[in-house]
Design a protein around this motif. Structure first.
Motif, PDB file in Angstrom:
ATOM      1  N   PHE A 307       0.837  -1.205   0.000  1.00  0.00           N
ATOM      2  CA  PHE A 307       0.000   0.000   0.000  1.00  0.00           C
ATOM      3  C   PHE A 307       0.870   1.254   0.000  1.00  0.00           C
ATOM      4  N   ARG A 308       1.864   1.249   0.867  1.00  0.00           N
ATOM      5  CA  ARG A 308       2.755   2.411   0.965  1.00  0.00           C
ATOM      6  C   ARG A 308       3.521   2.658  -0.330  1.00  0.00           C
ATOM      7  N   ALA A 309       3.947   1.550  -0.954  1.00  0.00           N
ATOM      8  CA  ALA A 309       4.757   1.665  -2.173  1.00  0.00           C
ATOM      9  C   ALA A 309       3.887   1.906  -3.402  1.00  0.00           C
ATOM     10  N   LYS A 310       2.554   1.956  -3.176  1.00  0.00           N
ATOM     11  CA  LYS A 310       1.601   2.096  -4.292  1.00  0.00           C
ATOM     12  C   LYS A 310       1.754   0.968  -5.310  1.00  0.00           C
ATOM     13  N   ASP A 311       2.126  -0.206  -4.797  1.00  0.00           N
ATOM     14  CA  ASP A 311       2.215  -1.413  -5.635  1.00  0.00           C
ATOM     15  C   ASP A 311       0.973  -2.276  -5.422  1.00  0.00           C
ATOM     16  N   ALA A 312       0.659  -3.066  -6.417  1.00  0.00           N
ATOM     17  CA  ALA A 312      -0.345  -4.106  -6.189  1.00  0.00           C
ATOM     18  C   ALA A 312       0.263  -5.142  -5.245  1.00  0.00           C
ATOM     19  N   ALA A 313      -0.563  -5.708  -4.376  1.00  0.00           N
ATOM     20  CA  ALA A 313      -0.077  -6.788  -3.513  1.00  0.00           C
ATOM     21  C   ALA A 313       0.144  -8.045  -4.357  1.00  0.00           C
ATOM     22  N   ALA A 314       0.983  -8.955  -3.840  1.00  0.00           N
ATOM     23  CA  ALA A 314       1.181 -10.239  -4.532  1.00  0.00           C
ATOM     24  C   ALA A 314      -0.153 -10.964  -4.678  1.00  0.00           C
ATOM     25  N   THR A 315      -1.023 -10.749  -3.705  1.00  0.00           N
ATOM     26  CA  THR A 315      -2.346 -11.378  -3.743  1.00  0.00           C
ATOM     27  C   THR A 315      -3.419 -10.335  -4.033  1.00  0.00           C
ATOM     28  N   ALA A 316      -3.097  -9.419  -4.941  1.00  0.00           N
ATOM     29  CA  ALA A 316      -4.078  -8.425  -5.391  1.00  0.00           C
ATOM     30  C   ALA A 316      -5.317  -9.136  -5.924  1.00  0.00           C
ATOM     31  N   ALA A 317      -6.418  -8.406  -5.972  1.00  0.00           N
ATOM     32  CA  ALA A 317      -7.685  -8.996  -6.422  1.00  0.00           C
ATOM     33  C   ALA A 317      -7.522  -9.735  -7.748  1.00  0.00           C
ATOM     34  N   ALA A 318      -6.833  -9.118  -8.702  1.00  0.00           N
ATOM     35  CA  ALA A 318      -6.712  -9.734 -10.028  1.00  0.00           C
ATOM     36  C   ALA A 318      -5.917 -11.039  -9.961  1.00  0.00           C
ATOM     37  N   ASP A 319      -4.922 -11.081  -9.063  1.00  0.00           N
ATOM     38  CA  ASP A 319      -4.177 -12.334  -8.898  1.00  0.00           C
ATOM     39  C   ASP A 319      -5.046 -13.386  -8.227  1.00  0.00           C
ATOM     40  N   ASN A 320      -5.726 -12.979  -7.179  1.00  0.00           N
ATOM     41  CA  ASN A 320      -6.524 -13.960  -6.443  1.00  0.00           C
ATOM     42  C   ASN A 320      -7.662 -14.520  -7.293  1.00  0.00           C
ATOM     43  N   LEU A 321      -8.129 -13.733  -8.254  1.00  0.00           N
ATOM     44  CA  LEU A 321      -9.157 -14.238  -9.171  1.00  0.00           C
ATOM     45  C   LEU A 321      -8.665 -15.481  -9.908  1.00  0.00           C
ATOM     46  N   LYS A 322      -7.368 -15.534 -10.185  1.00  0.00           N
ATOM     47  CA  LYS A 322      -6.825 -16.710 -10.888  1.00  0.00           C
ATOM     48  C   LYS A 322      -6.922 -17.951 -10.003  1.00  0.00           C
ATOM     49  N   THR A 323      -6.685 -17.780  -8.710  1.00  0.00           N
ATOM     50  CA  THR A 323      -6.873 -18.898  -7.783  1.00  0.00           C
ATOM     51  C   THR A 323      -8.358 -19.228  -7.666  1.00  0.00           C
ATOM     52  N   PHE A 324      -9.168 -18.175  -7.604  1.00  0.00           N
ATOM     53  CA  PHE A 324     -10.617 -18.387  -7.489  1.00  0.00           C
ATOM     54  C   PHE A 324     -11.146 -19.135  -8.713  1.00  0.00           C
ATOM     55  N   ALA A 325     -10.583 -18.843  -9.869  1.00  0.00           N
ATOM     56  CA  ALA A 325     -10.999 -19.534 -11.093  1.00  0.00           C
ATOM     57  C   ALA A 325     -10.674 -21.026 -11.013  1.00  0.00           C
ATOM     58  N   VAL A 326      -9.568 -21.359 -10.350  1.00  0.00           N
ATOM     59  CA  VAL A 326      -9.216 -22.775 -10.181  1.00  0.00           C
ATOM     60  C   VAL A 326     -10.191 -23.441  -9.202  1.00  0.00           C
ATOM     61  N   VAL A 327     -10.563 -22.711  -8.159  1.00  0.00           N
ATOM     62  CA  VAL A 327     -11.577 -23.213  -7.217  1.00  0.00           C
ATOM     63  C   VAL A 327     -12.888 -23.501  -7.955  1.00  0.00           C
ATOM     64  N   GLU A 328     -13.325 -22.545  -8.748  1.00  0.00           N
ATOM     65  CA  GLU A 328     -14.578 -22.727  -9.498  1.00  0.00           C
ATOM     66  C   GLU A 328     -14.463 -23.904 -10.458  1.00  0.00           C
ATOM     67  N   ALA A 329     -13.315 -24.015 -11.107  1.00  0.00           N
ATOM     68  CA  ALA A 329     -13.112 -25.115 -12.055  1.00  0.00           C
ATOM     69  C   ALA A 329     -13.154 -26.455 -11.326  1.00  0.00           C
ATOM     70  N   ALA A 330     -12.627 -26.491 -10.103  1.00  0.00           N
ATOM     71  CA  ALA A 330     -12.653 -27.737  -9.323  1.00  0.00           C
ATOM     72  C   ALA A 330     -14.099 -28.138  -9.024  1.00  0.00           C
ATOM     73  N   TYR A 331     -14.908 -27.172  -8.628  1.00  0.00           N
ATOM     74  CA  TYR A 331     -16.329 -27.498  -8.381  1.00  0.00           C
ATOM     75  C   TYR A 331     -17.024 -27.947  -9.662  1.00  0.00           C
ATOM     76  N   GLU A 332     -16.744 -27.252 -10.746  1.00  0.00           N
ATOM     77  CA  GLU A 332     -17.377 -27.638 -12.020  1.00  0.00           C
ATOM     78  C   GLU A 332     -16.939 -29.029 -12.444  1.00  0.00           C
ATOM     79  N   SER A 333     -15.653 -29.322 -12.249  1.00  0.00           N
ATOM     80  CA  SER A 333     -15.144 -30.634 -12.632  1.00  0.00           C
ATOM     81  C   SER A 333     -15.795 -31.732 -11.801  1.00  0.00           C
ATOM     82  N   ALA A 334     -15.885 -31.498 -10.497  1.00  0.00           N
ATOM     83  CA  ALA A 334     -16.480 -32.516  -9.616  1.00  0.00           C
ATOM     84  C   ALA A 334     -17.928 -32.788 -10.012  1.00  0.00           C
ATOM     85  N   ALA A 335     -18.611 -31.749 -10.467  1.00  0.00           N
ATOM     86  CA  ALA A 335     -20.019 -31.914 -10.835  1.00  0.00           C
ATOM     87  C   ALA A 335     -20.176 -32.578 -12.199  1.00  0.00           C
TER      88      ALA A 335
END
Lengths: 346, 346
Positions: A307-335
């Motif tokens: 925040f201080r450095a005005k950088d995106a965090a390593a786990t910024a929203a856009a990055d975490n969406l990529k993990t979230f997409a894998v979570v969603e894909a796992a649920y879709e695959s299981a179904a």
């Protein structure tokens, strides 16, 4: 301190204690915890008293109206995240939100888009990649001693009674992939890179739990690597490694293995060495939780610094969406019984 | 000995030495190794001399014409199995055939059908389930100490240079699933029951190998259990556990774990005990191969006893077809990116 960052915390429940300790520890680095908020007045007041926070609120709107908040830390349950994030972003307040980012992909995308449009810092408090043992594994992989990872297993299998602290887990519609898998699937991305396709089998082994309490996920990574990410709350193995994550990563030149006991075995060029990768005990952490607890401090520190450095965090929203997409894909695959390609952020 | 069983061996190559030692050891139990055969006269003659076998042949037809064979042991490479089995079955000779049963499902089905039609004993020398450590795991599971298995991992990851003894492995069309996976997928059936669907990712990590040298398989069992069966010849981890199979099996009441070093950890009712499950060293076995070598003796003994008792072997052709169907499903899954239901024997 002239460059102090005014932090407010919303949500004073079970896990938020770790956030409270962390922000107080970070006072020395300029974090100024000015207010806490919980819909339960008793919890908000108790947190303010115990952690010496100047003001407490039960009304989020009142808090953001009254306070000059630089960095908002949302540690509520996920169903409230979007509402709180949208209000904060609407006021231009930099925001951290606990994992899981949201109950649904649509909510996670909406928050990410809102923050991007407003040009406001938004990051997810995804803390496994900030656990000392897993930081050490990632650092080791980055040195190239095993070459580019080609196969991996990230495993979290426990019988620890996580329901005692969070009894609402019994009734979740989607449970362990979203609660725990979101962490270890994130680790798979950190260690092995982005994911091309996901296959998943889910199981409901504990009859008291409404949704899946065990999942076995296979990832094909963009690099060609393959990983298994498996997790359960229904293992009955002693000694129980909770809350440690077991890791095996193979590359063309060696391997990294983390077994129970917080040691890392690194094979490179046919030679194996063992390293202690345990987390230190802090004044407010205790075994067996200390590895997870300390990661909250490291995550909060990373947020403060980004925040201080005005950088995106390593786990910024856009990055975490990529993990979230894998979570969603796992649920879709299981179904569906088929491999699923993770969605891309539109 | 009046109830001696006349045994003949065809194929005197790399692995057949273990069969030769085993049949000689089984002389005390009535096995009478009367002849050996190899298309390479030098190999056949050398085997006959070293193991004191009365007659050797280079022509299979000549051998089965000349000898009164009770039990034929085929230890040739798989492309010759169907031709040899059909000749033997045609003469009513009880037959054991090395794994893999055949290069294709069609061949395996044809041999099985021929033996059934003729009412002749036909079994596959599938020896992993006869390894002392894995016998001990199966026995432990059968006692019910962990309850019905609900999750498992069967893992065989090595960097041992298996190409040195079997250089034709470089050029197989289908490699590790058929060569090694056929063993560990069989073990998954033994420990966890029959298979409902199969998902598989394959990798070719060694550029000198034409086909897949790494496979990661996920099985959903008919019982609802899930298992991961993973294997590679490209691991570079020290100490290398070759040729040990690592096992984790979880049930509602406990777990069984076999790590490198041939010990088994059994958790039941919250208590863990450790058992030594190593195989004894025989006069002809040596580390690290001894576990695999001893299993050949135990497999041959099982064949001898089953034949004598007029019982089907545990790894009778019809049983091994079920494992073969899982192998085929794994290849189909890897090619299609979907889960595949194993074929049923028609």
């Amino acid at each position: 301190m002239s460059d102090s960052v005014k932090v407010a915390l919303v949500g004073c429940g079970f896990f938020a204690r770790n956030h409270l300790f962390s922000w107080k520890d970070l006072a020395a680095e300029g974090a100024d915890l000015v207010a806490v908020c919980d819909i339960d007045a008793a919890k908000a007041e108790a947190a303010a008293k115990e952690f010496n926070v100047p003001r407490w609120y039960t009304d989020f709107d009142a808090m953001v109206e009254a306070e000059q908040i630089d960095l908002l830390d949302i540690a509520t349950r996920m169903d409230t995240h979007r509402m709180l994030v949208e209000k904060a972003i609407g006021r231009g307040i930099a925001t951290i939100v606990q994992k899981p980012f949201a109950p649904t992909w649509e909510d996670a995308v909406a928050m990410t888009a809102a923050a991007e449009k407003a040009g406001v810092f938004l990051a997810v408090h995804e803390n496994f990649r900030f656990q000392t043992p897993l930081i050490r594994v990632a650092e080791t992989l980055r040195t190239g001693v095993i070459g580019t990872p080609s196969w991996g297993r990230i495993s979290f299998r426990t019988g620890y009674d996580i329901y005692a602290g969070q009894p609402y887990f019994f009734d979740e519609e989607r449970f362990i992939i979203l609660d725990l898998g979101v962490h270890t699937l994130d680790i798979a991305r950190v260690f092995m890179g982005e994911v091309e396709r996901v296959y998943c089998e889910t199981q409901q082994r504990n009859p008291k739990v409404k949704a899946e309490d065990t999942a076995t996920v296979m990832l094909k990574h963009v690099s060609g690597a393959v990983s298994v990410v498996d997790f359960t709350y229904e293992s009955r193995k002693e000694p129980d490694p909770f809350p440690e994550t077991m890791v095996e990563i193979e590359g063309p030149d060696g391997a990294v293995v983390v077994d129970a006991g917080l040691t890392m075995q690194v094979t490179s060029g046919g030679e194996m060495r063992t390293e202690d990768i345990g987390a230190p005990l802090l004044h407010w952490t205790s075994k067996p939780w200390h590895v997870a607890q300390e990661s909250v401090l490291i995550t909060c520190r990373h947020m403060l610094e980004s925040f201080r450095a005005k950088d995106a965090a390593a786990t910024a929203a856009a990055d975490n969406l990529k993990t979230f997409a894998v979570v969603e894909a796992a649920y879709e695959s299981a179904a569906s019984g088929t491999a699923v390609k993770p969605r891309a952020y539109p």
